[in-house]
Write a protein that holds these residues in place. Structure first.
Motif, PDB file in Angstrom:
ATOM      1  N   ALA A 162       7.524  -2.378   6.393  1.00  0.00           N
ATOM      2  CA  ALA A 162       6.929  -1.972   7.729  1.00  0.00           C
ATOM      3  C   ALA A 162       7.075  -0.357   7.972  1.00  0.00           C
ATOM      4  O   ALA A 162       7.979   0.293   7.810  1.00  0.00           O
ATOM      5  N   TRP A 163       6.059   0.266   8.645  1.00  0.00           N
ATOM      6  CA  TRP A 163       6.138   1.373   9.167  1.00  0.00           C
ATOM      7  C   TRP A 163       6.662   1.752  10.400  1.00  0.00           C
ATOM      8  O   TRP A 163       6.198   0.944  11.306  1.00  0.00           O
ATOM      9  N   LYS A 164       7.517   2.540  10.611  1.00  0.00           N
ATOM     10  CA  LYS A 164       8.105   2.754  11.968  1.00  0.00           C
ATOM     11  C   LYS A 164       7.476   3.079  12.945  1.00  0.00           C
ATOM     12  O   LYS A 164       7.479   2.516  14.242  1.00  0.00           O
ATOM     13  N   LYS A 165       6.373   3.925  12.587  1.00  0.00           N
ATOM     14  CA  LYS A 165       5.237   4.453  13.950  1.00  0.00           C
ATOM     15  C   LYS A 165       4.538   3.378  14.144  1.00  0.00           C
ATOM     16  O   LYS A 165       4.126   3.150  15.439  1.00  0.00           O
ATOM     17  N   HIS A 166       4.157   2.214  13.292  1.00  0.00           N
ATOM     18  CA  HIS A 166       3.141   1.411  13.401  1.00  0.00           C
ATOM     19  C   HIS A 166       3.616   0.025  12.783  1.00  0.00           C
ATOM     20  O   HIS A 166       3.276  -0.294  11.714  1.00  0.00           O
ATOM     21  N   PRO A 167       4.738  -0.641  13.462  1.00  0.00           N
ATOM     22  CA  PRO A 167       5.476  -1.679  12.524  1.00  0.00           C
ATOM     23  C   PRO A 167       4.607  -2.798  12.145  1.00  0.00           C
ATOM     24  O   PRO A 167       4.865  -3.440  11.354  1.00  0.00           O
ATOM     25  N   TYR A 168       3.192  -3.035  12.710  1.00  0.00           N
ATOM     26  CA  TYR A 168       2.466  -4.020  12.219  1.00  0.00           C
ATOM     27  C   TYR A 168       1.707  -3.730  11.048  1.00  0.00           C
ATOM     28  O   TYR A 168       1.049  -4.468  10.586  1.00  0.00           O
ATOM     29  N   PHE A 169       1.857  -2.363  10.558  1.00  0.00           N
ATOM     30  CA  PHE A 169       1.457  -2.125   9.433  1.00  0.00           C
ATOM     31  C   PHE A 169       2.379  -2.059   8.224  1.00  0.00           C
ATOM     32  O   PHE A 169       3.670  -1.630   8.528  1.00  0.00           O
ATOM     33  N   GLN A 170       2.207  -2.557   6.915  1.00  0.00           N
ATOM     34  CA  GLN A 170       3.005  -2.428   5.750  1.00  0.00           C
ATOM     35  C   GLN A 170       2.710  -1.073   5.062  1.00  0.00           C
ATOM     36  O   GLN A 170       1.443  -0.996   4.909  1.00  0.00           O
ATOM     37  N   ARG A 171       3.409  -0.439   4.759  1.00  0.00           N
ATOM     38  CA  ARG A 171       3.332   0.965   4.032  1.00  0.00           C
ATOM     39  C   ARG A 171       4.013   1.162   2.570  1.00  0.00           C
ATOM     40  O   ARG A 171       5.044   0.257   2.633  1.00  0.00           O
ATOM     41  N   PHE A 172       3.714   1.859   1.624  1.00  0.00           N
ATOM     42  CA  PHE A 172       4.265   1.959   0.608  1.00  0.00           C
ATOM     43  C   PHE A 172       5.172   2.994   0.668  1.00  0.00           C
ATOM     44  O   PHE A 172       4.927   4.029   1.516  1.00  0.00           O
ATOM     45  N   THR A 173       6.562   2.720   0.150  1.00  0.00           N
ATOM     46  CA  THR A 173       7.657   3.689   0.183  1.00  0.00           C
ATOM     47  C   THR A 173       7.927   4.773  -0.828  1.00  0.00           C
ATOM     48  O   THR A 173       8.608   5.761  -0.743  1.00  0.00           O
ATOM     49  N   ASN A 174       7.288   4.470  -1.963  1.00  0.00           N
ATOM     50  CA  ASN A 174       7.624   4.978  -3.416  1.00  0.00           C
ATOM     51  C   ASN A 174       6.256   5.348  -4.149  1.00  0.00           C
ATOM     52  O   ASN A 174       5.347   4.668  -4.187  1.00  0.00           O
ATOM     53  N   LEU A 175       6.256   6.475  -4.753  1.00  0.00           N
ATOM     54  CA  LEU A 175       5.051   6.792  -5.416  1.00  0.00           C
ATOM     55  C   LEU A 175       5.739   7.437  -6.809  1.00  0.00           C
ATOM     56  O   LEU A 175       6.621   8.097  -6.705  1.00  0.00           O
ATOM     57  N   SER A 176       5.230   6.897  -7.869  1.00  0.00           N
ATOM     58  CA  SER A 176       5.484   7.540  -9.282  1.00  0.00           C
ATOM     59  C   SER A 176       4.308   8.216  -9.739  1.00  0.00           C
ATOM     60  O   SER A 176       3.376   7.503  -9.801  1.00  0.00           O
ATOM     61  N   LEU A 177       4.714   9.083 -10.586  1.00  0.00           N
ATOM     62  CA  LEU A 177       3.441   9.749 -11.621  1.00  0.00           C
ATOM     63  C   LEU A 177       3.942   9.625 -12.912  1.00  0.00           C
ATOM     64  O   LEU A 177       5.114  10.361 -12.996  1.00  0.00           O
ATOM     65  N   THR A 178       3.138   9.270 -13.733  1.00  0.00           N
ATOM     66  CA  THR A 178       3.451   9.270 -15.295  1.00  0.00           C
ATOM     67  C   THR A 178       2.584  10.303 -15.881  1.00  0.00           C
ATOM     68  O   THR A 178       1.208  10.184 -15.545  1.00  0.00           O
ATOM     69  N   TYR A 179       2.963  11.403 -16.376  1.00  0.00           N
ATOM     70  CA  TYR A 179       2.013  12.239 -16.920  1.00  0.00           C
ATOM     71  C   TYR A 179       1.605  11.926 -18.334  1.00  0.00           C
ATOM     72  O   TYR A 179       2.650  11.617 -19.135  1.00  0.00           O
ATOM     73  N   THR A 180       0.247  11.984 -18.668  1.00  0.00           N
ATOM     74  CA  THR A 180      -0.330  11.152 -20.012  1.00  0.00           C
ATOM     75  C   THR A 180      -0.554  12.148 -20.901  1.00  0.00           C
ATOM     76  O   THR A 180      -0.763  11.861 -22.115  1.00  0.00           O
TER      77      THR A 180
END
Length: 153
Positions: free
Chosen positions: A118-136
């Motif tokens: 849940a996003w603190k600013k708008h708790p009725y929205f679910q948000r992603f908390t992690n982003l990973s990049l794999t360099y190809t």
């Protein structure tokens, strides 16, 4: 008397034009898939530097403070409560000899989003908390092949 009639006509005309402009703008549908999300959705959102909620954005700034790392040409193959996956290009400034005079280089990446919460600013929205990049392929000198970032709340 004539001055007050002219003033009233000008005020009413301006109000009518403003109302028409606002109605037209609010009635227009969002364009593309990068338009900010405006209502609660079953799909989690990606919160950007400006605290806009996005689903399947076409680009995303990783370095909000200075813009020296940005994801572009994003194409998403998956987006849902179990995560998101896509491909794109990470443009990174080499900051040589310093960031303002540096050169941006492009690196192909696979992007994964996870950690729905849940996003603190708008708790009725679910948000992603992690982003990973794999360099190809190539990657910036100081980067690992897989880089993981915590996303802001």
């Amino acid at each position: 008397m004539r001055g007050s009639v002219v003033g009233t006509v000008v005020t009413l005309t301006a109000g009518t034009l403003l109302t028409a402009a606002m109605t037209t703008a609010s009635a227009s549908p969002p364009t593309g898939t990068t338009a900010p999300v405006t209502s609660a959705s079953a799909r989690p959102v990606l919160v950007d530097c400006y605290f806009h909620r996005n689903i399947r954005p076409g680009d995303f700034i990783l370095a909000c403070g200075d813009g020296n790392s940005r994801l572009t040409a994003l194409r998403w193959s998956q987006w849902g409560p179990d995560g998101a996956k896509g491909v794109g290009v990470n443009w990174v400034n080499d900051c040589t000899p310093y960031c303002a005079a540096g050169t941006f280089h492009s690196y192909p990446v696979v992007i994964r989003l996870s950690g729905e919460q849940a996003w603190k600013k708008h708790p009725y929205f679910q948000r992603f908390t992690n982003l990973s990049l794999t360099y190809t392929g190539a990657r910036p000198d100081t980067f690992k092949q897989v880089m993981t970032y915590s996303l802001w709340d």
